[in-house]
Design an enzyme around this catalytic site. Structure first.
Site, PDB file in Angstrom:
ATOM      1  N   GLU A  25      59.897 -10.163  59.276  1.00  0.00           N
ATOM      2  CA  GLU A  25      59.004  -9.165  57.949  1.00  0.00           C
ATOM      3  C   GLU A  25      59.353  -9.750  56.302  1.00  0.00           C
ATOM      4  O   GLU A  25      60.459 -10.618  56.634  1.00  0.00           O
ATOM      5  CB  GLU A  25      59.922  -8.272  58.047  1.00  0.00           C
ATOM      6  CG  GLU A  25      58.842  -6.748  57.615  1.00  0.00           C
ATOM      7  CD  GLU A  25      59.230  -5.382  57.773  1.00  0.00           C
ATOM      8  OE1 GLU A  25      60.234  -4.944  58.385  1.00  0.00           O
ATOM      9  OE2 GLU A  25      58.362  -4.291  56.865  1.00  0.00           O
ATOM     10  N   ASN A 172      52.534   0.104  62.945  1.00  0.00           N
ATOM     11  CA  ASN A 172      53.111  -0.064  63.256  1.00  0.00           C
ATOM     12  C   ASN A 172      53.704   1.323  62.787  1.00  0.00           C
ATOM     13  O   ASN A 172      53.670   1.531  61.737  1.00  0.00           O
ATOM     14  CB  ASN A 172      53.685  -1.902  62.435  1.00  0.00           C
ATOM     15  CG  ASN A 172      55.604  -1.319  62.150  1.00  0.00           C
ATOM     16  OD1 ASN A 172      56.616  -1.009  63.113  1.00  0.00           O
ATOM     17  ND2 ASN A 172      56.465  -0.541  60.855  1.00  0.00           N
ATOM     18  N   GLU A 173      54.865   1.700  63.738  1.00  0.00           N
ATOM     19  CA  GLU A 173      55.977   2.768  63.321  1.00  0.00           C
ATOM     20  C   GLU A 173      55.144   4.112  62.392  1.00  0.00           C
ATOM     21  O   GLU A 173      55.446   4.478  61.520  1.00  0.00           O
ATOM     22  CB  GLU A 173      57.268   2.355  62.832  1.00  0.00           C
ATOM     23  CG  GLU A 173      57.865   1.431  62.936  1.00  0.00           C
ATOM     24  CD  GLU A 173      59.135   1.433  62.980  1.00  0.00           C
ATOM     25  OE1 GLU A 173      59.442   2.410  62.030  1.00  0.00           O
ATOM     26  OE2 GLU A 173      59.943   1.110  63.525  1.00  0.00           O
ATOM     27  N   TYR A 239      66.917   1.087  67.443  1.00  0.00           N
ATOM     28  CA  TYR A 239      68.385   0.395  66.845  1.00  0.00           C
ATOM     29  C   TYR A 239      69.480   1.023  67.027  1.00  0.00           C
ATOM     30  O   TYR A 239      69.416   2.265  67.748  1.00  0.00           O
ATOM     31  CB  TYR A 239      67.734   0.467  65.349  1.00  0.00           C
ATOM     32  CG  TYR A 239      66.762  -0.478  65.208  1.00  0.00           C
ATOM     33  CD1 TYR A 239      66.553  -1.812  64.961  1.00  0.00           C
ATOM     34  CD2 TYR A 239      65.453  -0.227  65.108  1.00  0.00           C
ATOM     35  CE1 TYR A 239      66.159  -3.132  64.133  1.00  0.00           C
ATOM     36  CE2 TYR A 239      64.749  -0.741  63.842  1.00  0.00           C
ATOM     37  CZ  TYR A 239      64.877  -2.652  63.726  1.00  0.00           C
ATOM     38  OH  TYR A 239      64.002  -2.852  63.067  1.00  0.00           O
ATOM     39  N   GLU A 295      61.287  -4.190  68.533  1.00  0.00           N
ATOM     40  CA  GLU A 295      62.316  -4.059  67.522  1.00  0.00           C
ATOM     41  C   GLU A 295      63.192  -3.915  67.802  1.00  0.00           C
ATOM     42  O   GLU A 295      62.739  -2.797  68.999  1.00  0.00           O
ATOM     43  CB  GLU A 295      62.143  -3.141  66.318  1.00  0.00           C
ATOM     44  CG  GLU A 295      61.169  -3.803  65.274  1.00  0.00           C
ATOM     45  CD  GLU A 295      60.487  -2.705  63.803  1.00  0.00           C
ATOM     46  OE1 GLU A 295      61.713  -2.554  63.362  1.00  0.00           O
ATOM     47  OE2 GLU A 295      59.144  -3.053  63.080  1.00  0.00           O
ATOM     48  N   GLN A 344      66.323  -8.890  62.463  1.00  0.00           N
ATOM     49  CA  GLN A 344      65.181  -9.480  62.824  1.00  0.00           C
ATOM     50  C   GLN A 344      65.666 -11.167  62.589  1.00  0.00           C
ATOM     51  O   GLN A 344      67.006 -11.670  62.334  1.00  0.00           O
ATOM     52  CB  GLN A 344      64.563  -9.406  61.326  1.00  0.00           C
ATOM     53  CG  GLN A 344      63.649  -8.325  61.437  1.00  0.00           C
ATOM     54  CD  GLN A 344      62.852  -7.552  60.058  1.00  0.00           C
ATOM     55  OE1 GLN A 344      62.422  -8.815  59.223  1.00  0.00           O
ATOM     56  NE2 GLN A 344      62.701  -6.661  59.469  1.00  0.00           N
TER      57      GLN A 344
HETATM   58  O1  AHR Z   1      63.237  -3.710  60.632  1.00  0.00           O
HETATM   59  C1  AHR Z   1      62.885  -3.119  60.139  1.00  0.00           C
HETATM   60  C2  AHR Z   1      62.399  -2.258  59.817  1.00  0.00           C
HETATM   61  O2  AHR Z   1      62.583  -0.723  60.939  1.00  0.00           O
HETATM   62  C3  AHR Z   1      60.880  -2.105  59.863  1.00  0.00           C
HETATM   63  O3  AHR Z   1      59.619  -2.504  59.086  1.00  0.00           O
HETATM   64  C4  AHR Z   1      60.069  -0.653  60.590  1.00  0.00           C
HETATM   65  O4  AHR Z   1      59.447  -0.981  62.024  1.00  0.00           O
HETATM   66  C5  AHR Z   1      61.964   0.089  61.120  1.00  0.00           C
HETATM   67  O5  AHR Z   1      62.487   0.991  60.727  1.00  0.00           O
END
Ligand code: AHR
Length: 490
Positions: A25, A172-173, A239, A295, A344
């Site tokens: 990103e 995205n999101e 995450y 992600e 990432q």
């Molecule tokens: O990876 C960091 C961020 O986490 C990304 O931009 C977003 O899609 C997610 O919330």
């Protein structure tokens, strides 16, 4: 002692190589400095891409790379990133540190990066703040070979032939940074935007819908119900944080209790993938629509003294274990999970590479991707492990995790992770329907917070195993605490 059983005759599903994908990103030092330094940099580069980084990425056979975001994708206007660099519009990267984005890395640079790495591009379009026309024209610019305004523009910018991009994300999101939408609203937008993201020539676009955050099962249900038949895949984001979103915890300074909590949380991926698959099965029993976990990874507090908006964190053996457990889960679910992108690739969150000026290091997570790369496109075979449990009281989980595959040449690879923090674990692995004449292995191990630094970049790295024995149908070896192995049986 833990006992593994592998039956090479019980083939399950193909492990799509894209499960070993990555995410880059416009965030902090991921693209700029980490990957792209520009052609005039003193850091050795080819067309602006760091040679050291590209060589390392080629070594782990990165299959697919997602770009330009993330949250950045829904603020990105692709036309600002093409044409002569001096004319490119500057913008504020509002999501990530409020820094100026000069758009010197745009579509042509991303496609060049993918060419150098040898991977497929996965381009994420803008639904949150972009128009249908803008997305439609981007696809035309990328993929059309005939006479059209976008083809002309691409040619003016020096690219004669279309790139033939397959993987295309529609937002995205969009439940959060991508527009704070409700699933019903997003589903309608997806249906609309994807209509105008056309197929050109032989290139059939693989349309990827924005899926849920973590356990938002309502999002998955509503979007699949209304838009499932228009998509090829839907995403999931998850995450792992040791503590909570306010205080996530340090990447390197943590207790053994926090280590086990983190791994327990990472293992939640199993529950999430299973539950989302159940919902998808309701609307897509044929498994036509893929699940893409585009992600995933560990998210800690940033390294002290660094920009909080840049999400720069170190990477330890704890992260190696997170990667190993997660990739084993994806392998086991390869009948539905067709792609995943660790977040990432460089200098952001759970990276495989960190850079500082002209220096580069490979993280423990990188080495797990190296140990696991032989699973790419291989056939998942049945594996089972009989092991004890480790972890904090009331939150225990299996000590040893495993996945196994047979590649096109008939070679068996299995990967195992030992999450325990003490002791030496003997592994007895029974392999059915395969001769055990030629067995070898590599191991990655270290203290839970062991990591590589720019001064000592090789502290954590895999080494060949010397203690593997095979007799009859059984392979025996020892796994130290906090270790990951890849065993190969020719
Ligand atoms: O990876 C960091 C961020 O986490 C990304 O931009 C977003 O899609 C997610 O919330």
């Amino acid at each position: 002692m833990s006992r593994i059983t592998i039956d090479t005759a019980r083939k399950k599903s193909k492990i799509n190589r894209n499960i070993y994908g990555h995410f880059s990103e416009h965030l902090g030092r991921c693209i700029y400095n980490g990957i792209y330094v520009g052609e005039n940099s003193s850091i050795p580069n080819e067309k602006g891409m760091r040679k050291d980084v590209v060589a390392a990425l080629r070594n782990i056979r990165v299959p697919v790379l997602r770009w330009p975001g993330g949250c950045f994708a829904d603020e990105y206007h692709w036309k600002d990133g093409i044409g002569p660099k001096e004319n490119r519009k500057k913008m504020v990267n509002t999501n990530w540190g409020g820094v100026t984005e000069d758009n010197s890395f745009g579509t042509h640079e991303f496609m060049e990066l993918c060419r150098q790495i040898g991977c497929q591009p996965y381009v994420n379009g803008n639904v949150g703040s972009g128009t249908v026309q803008e997305m439609s024209e981007w696809v035309e610019y990328l993929n059309f070979d005939g006479i059209s305004p976008m083809t002309e523009l691409r040619k003016q910018n020096g690219r004669e032939k279309p790139w033939g991009v397959k993987y295309f994300g529609v937002g995205n999101e969009n439940w959060g940074c991508g527009g704070n939408m409700r699933p019903e609203y997003y589903a309608d937008l997806f249906r609309r935007y994807q209509t105008f993201a056309r197929n050109y020539g032989e290139n059939k676009l693989f349309r990827i819908a924005c899926g849920p955050n973590v356990d938002d099962y309502n999002w998955m249900d509503k979007v699949m119900e209304s838009a499932g038949r228009f998509m090829d895949a839907i995403t999931l984001h998850y995450y792992t944080t040791p503590q909570d979103w306010e205080h996530k915890g340090s990447a390197t300074d943590f207790t053994s209790e926090e280590y086990y909590t983190t791994l327990k949380k990472a293992l939640r991926m199993e529950e999430l993938v299973s539950n989302h698959t159940q919902i998808m099965n309701k609307y897509d029993p044929q498994h036509r629509v893929g699940l893409i976990v585009d992600e995933w990874g560990a998210w800690y507090d940033v390294e002290p003294g660094t920009n909080p908006g840049f999400l720069y964190q170190q990477n330890t053996m704890r992260d190696a274990l997170i990667a190993a457990l997660t990739l084993n889960i994806f392998n086991h679910h390869s009948d539905r999970v067709i792609m995943a992108c660790v977040a990432q690739m460089v200098n952001v969150l759970q990276s495989v590479i960190l850079t500082e000026g002209d220096k580069m290091l490979l993280t423990p997570t990188y080495h797990v991707f190296d140990l696991y790369k032989d699973h790419q496109d291989a056939e998942l075979v049945d594996s089972y492990v009989d092991t004890t449990e480790v972890g904090n009281k009331g939150e225990e989980f299996p000590q040893v995790s495993v996945s196994a595959s047979v590649d096109a040449g008939g070679v068996l690879h299995f990967t195992a992770a030992n999450a325990a923090l003490s002791g030496m674990e003997t592994i007895e692995c029974r392999v059915l329907n395969k001769d055990l004449d030629n067995v070898s292995g590599r191991i990655l191990t270290g203290k839970m917070n062991a990591h590589n630094t720019f001064d000592a970049p090789d502290t954590v790295q895999p080494v060949p195993m010397t203690n593997i024995h095979s007799k009859g149908d059984t392979i025996t070896f020892d796994m130290p605490a906090c270790s990951v192995v890849e065993i190969t049986v020719q």
